[in-house]
Design a protein around this motif. Structure first.
Motif, short mmCIF file in Angstrom:
data_model
loop_
_atom_site.label_atom_id
_atom_site.label_comp_id
_atom_site.label_asym_id
_atom_site.label_seq_id
_atom_site.Cartn_x
_atom_site.Cartn_y
_atom_site.Cartn_z
N ARG A 38 0.83 -1.21 0.00
CA ARG A 38 0.00 0.00 0.00
C ARG A 38 0.86 1.26 0.00
O ARG A 38 0.56 2.23 -0.67
CB ARG A 38 -0.88 0.02 1.26
N ALA A 39 1.95 1.23 0.76
CA ALA A 39 2.70 2.47 0.99
C ALA A 39 3.87 2.67 0.04
O ALA A 39 4.31 3.80 -0.17
CB ALA A 39 3.22 2.48 2.43
N ILE A 40 4.41 1.57 -0.51
CA ILE A 40 5.66 1.71 -1.27
C ILE A 40 5.46 1.22 -2.70
O ILE A 40 5.08 0.07 -2.93
CB ILE A 40 6.79 0.90 -0.58
N ALA A 41 5.74 2.12 -3.66
CA ALA A 41 5.58 1.75 -5.07
C ALA A 41 6.91 1.22 -5.64
O ALA A 41 6.92 0.32 -6.48
CB ALA A 41 5.12 2.96 -5.87
N ASP A 42 8.01 1.75 -5.16
CA ASP A 42 9.33 1.42 -5.71
C ASP A 42 9.68 -0.05 -5.40
O ASP A 42 9.81 -0.44 -4.23
CB ASP A 42 10.35 2.37 -5.05
#
Ligand code: FAD
Length: 526
Positions: A299-303
């Protein structure tokens, strides 16, 4: 610099920022007068020491003294004033059972609220006149001939019949080896000795560690600093934190509806106890929680590179499970870098990692936890055979009977002794169990006219054999390296059963497990 666990937080502070500031140094009285003799001497004025003092007074024992090197009650909550400091068990469970707090403002209380709570309980309890602050416990020796402890403090000697060590399992900062520390030109301090004179806004900051303190500090400061490097050795499991402010109506109901708060507390307690099998019997049950934690990451990290760096690589629960809903979003910020290369050294203005990269830093915050398995106070207590508790534990591992007593150390009671920590619930519950045990011991010793009690080595051996047998099935023994384990790899920190079972086992002082010495009789351990 001294190795981990060697230098105290005070020495570290002096070494690195020249203040020498211990907990609230500067507020301490110049001279403290101590009585020559008391029935019970308590070391430490956190939940454990304060709880012991209040329970002793309630049992009718008024002749006690509680000393603490800090400037007031609170212990953990007096010393850990870092930004974002808060408890990670629900507020309703994080209080004494005899002093529920209807005024918690949120579901997970913050450090200032907990510290205010402890101050208020201490003031209301009427025992503060027997507390002496700014007094360091520097040693104690069992005097077998007289069945008393001869105690040394920074304010002079005291003799006591009973010695209660409530010095805290997480009160002595653990310091990493940071070569080049002496050359570093900026500020360095441990999370538990926060240097509030340091402005962080607009500066480059390094946080060493990704444990329970770091995951609270990083989100709290990431928005103010120019740049933040977070140095990680192991990626922790982090579950979402369901924290929220209580609504006005909820607080009113808790305050006004008789029994409501006890019911809520009971429900929270039962919910926590229901988690125990996941830790101690069937680690596979952790997979559902694991999915929640991984969803927290996605949810929080795209990388994808950062996602990979924060993915834990050990069984959930093997190390302390952390809770935060803002840790991963903080790591994903543009001004934050998660560094997984080991630190090799500090230079005058940077932190260097093993791959040769130098990352400039103005402030280094050491959030590497505490000397949990090798507590310094053990080196200060000398038992019946002339050896210190630290020497005995170095040989046999930190162990005791019911986390409270140790063969060879008559009339010594530990609060939060070996194997009393919890991975799932509030430590206050365990502390109250231990306090009830020692107060019952003292009450019954007095009524039976006993000068000393010492746990039977056979009872202690049987207790520990059972503990370590249970430990083999737990998630804590699935191969990770955690602060629960001592140098020999034994889990000496945690309790491998429900907290309710501990309460039951410590409900009464069990004379049958002890050798006792009548007043005026042959001396225990002599
Ligand atoms: C940052 C942090 C967060 C935590 N959050 C939680 C949580 O959410 N839930 C939970 O259950 N537990 C939590 N804990 C564990 C917490 O330590 C316990 O819950 C509880 O506060 C311990 O109380 P205590 O009295 O045993 O020890 P402490 O609070 O550590 O008190 C020990 C006292 O002994 C004094 N002392 C030590 N050595 C000496 C000496 N030689 N001479 C004189 N005085 C001495 C110290 O100054 C200190 O005041 C947390 C711990 C930390 C560090």
């Amino acid at each position: 610099m001294a190795g981990p666990g060697r230098a105290t937080g005070y020495a570290y502070a002096r070494l690195v920022n020249g203040t020498g500031a211990g907990p609230q140094a500067g507020l301490l009285p110049d001279r403290v007068a101590l009585p020559d003799r008391v029935a019970v001497l308590i070391v430490g004025a956190g939940f454990g020491g304060l709880g012991s003092a209040i329970a002793l007074a309630a049992s009718g024992e008024q002749d006690f003294l509680c000393i603490d090197r800090g400037s007031e009650v609170g212990g953990t909550w007096r010393d850990n004033t870092y930004p974002g400091a808060a408890c990670d068990v629900p507020s309703q469970l994080y209080s004494f059972s005899f002093a529920l707090n209807p005024d918690w403002s949120r579901s997970f209380s913050t450090q200032p609220e907990i510290q205010d709570y402890l101050r208020a309980v201490a003031e209301r309890s009427g025992v503060l006149d027997r507390f002496r602050f700014g007094v360091e416990f520097t040693g104690a020796r069992w005097d077998a001939g007289n069945a008393v402890w001869r105690i040394e403090t920074s304010a002079g000697p005291v003799t006591a019949n009973l010695l209660v060590s409530a010095a805290g399992a997480l009160s002595e900062p653990k310091l990493p080896e940071l070569p080049g520390l002496a050359d570093f030109g900026g500020a360095v301090f441990h999370s538990a000795r926060w240097d509030h004179r340091q402005q962080l806004a607009g500066r480059r900051v390094a946080v060493v560690g990704t444990g329970a303190s770091a995951i609270q500090i990083v989100p709290a400061i990431a928005g103010q600093v120019a740049h933040l490097d977070v140095y990680q050795r192991t990626a922790p499991w982090v579950l979402p934190r369901r924290d929220r402010r209580y609504r006005r109506l909820e607080r009113l109901a808790i305050r006004r509806v008789p029994g409501l708060q006890r019911v809520l507390r009971g429900l929270v307690y039962a919910g926590r106890e229901a988690m125990v099998p996941m830790f101690v019997a069937a680690p596979r049950l952790g997979s559902l929680a694991g999915r929640l934690a991984l969803a927290n990451i996605s949810r929080a990290i795209a990388d994808p590179v950062l996602r990979e760096k924060v993915r834990p690589r050990f069984a959930l629960g093997c190390k302390r499970v952390l809770i935060s809903s803002d840790w991963y979003p903080a790591l994903a910020r543009d001004n934050v870098e998660l560094v997984t290369e080991p630190i090799s050294r500090l230079s005058a203005d940077a932190v260097l990692t093993a791959d040769g990269t130098a990352r400039p830093a103005d402030v280094v915050i050491v959030a590497t936890g505490f000397c949990a398995t090798e507590q310094p106070i053990a080196g200060l207590i000398t038992g019946a055979d002339g050896r210190t508790l630290a020497a005995v534990w170095a040989e046999r591992g930190s162990r005791g009977y019911k986390g409270a007593t140790v063969p060879g150390f008559p009339n010594l009671f530990l609060v939060v002794g070996p194997n009393t920590g919890l991975g799932h619930s509030s430590m206050i519950y365990m502390i109250e169990s231990q306090v009830a045990y020692l107060v019952d011991a003292w009450r019954r010793m007095r009524s039976a006219g006993l000068a000393a009690v010492e746990v039977d080595p056979a009872a202690e051996r049987a207790w520990n054999a059972d503990l370590q047998r249970r430990m083999r099935r737990t998630v804590w023994s699935t191969g990770c390296r955690s602060w629960y384990l001592d140098a020999a790899g034994r889990n000496v920190a945690l309790w491998p059963r429900t907290s309710y079972a501990f309460r039951r086992l410590t409900a009464r002082f069990d004379f049958s497990a002890y050798r006792s010495t009548p007043a005026g009789g042959a001396s225990a351990g002599g």
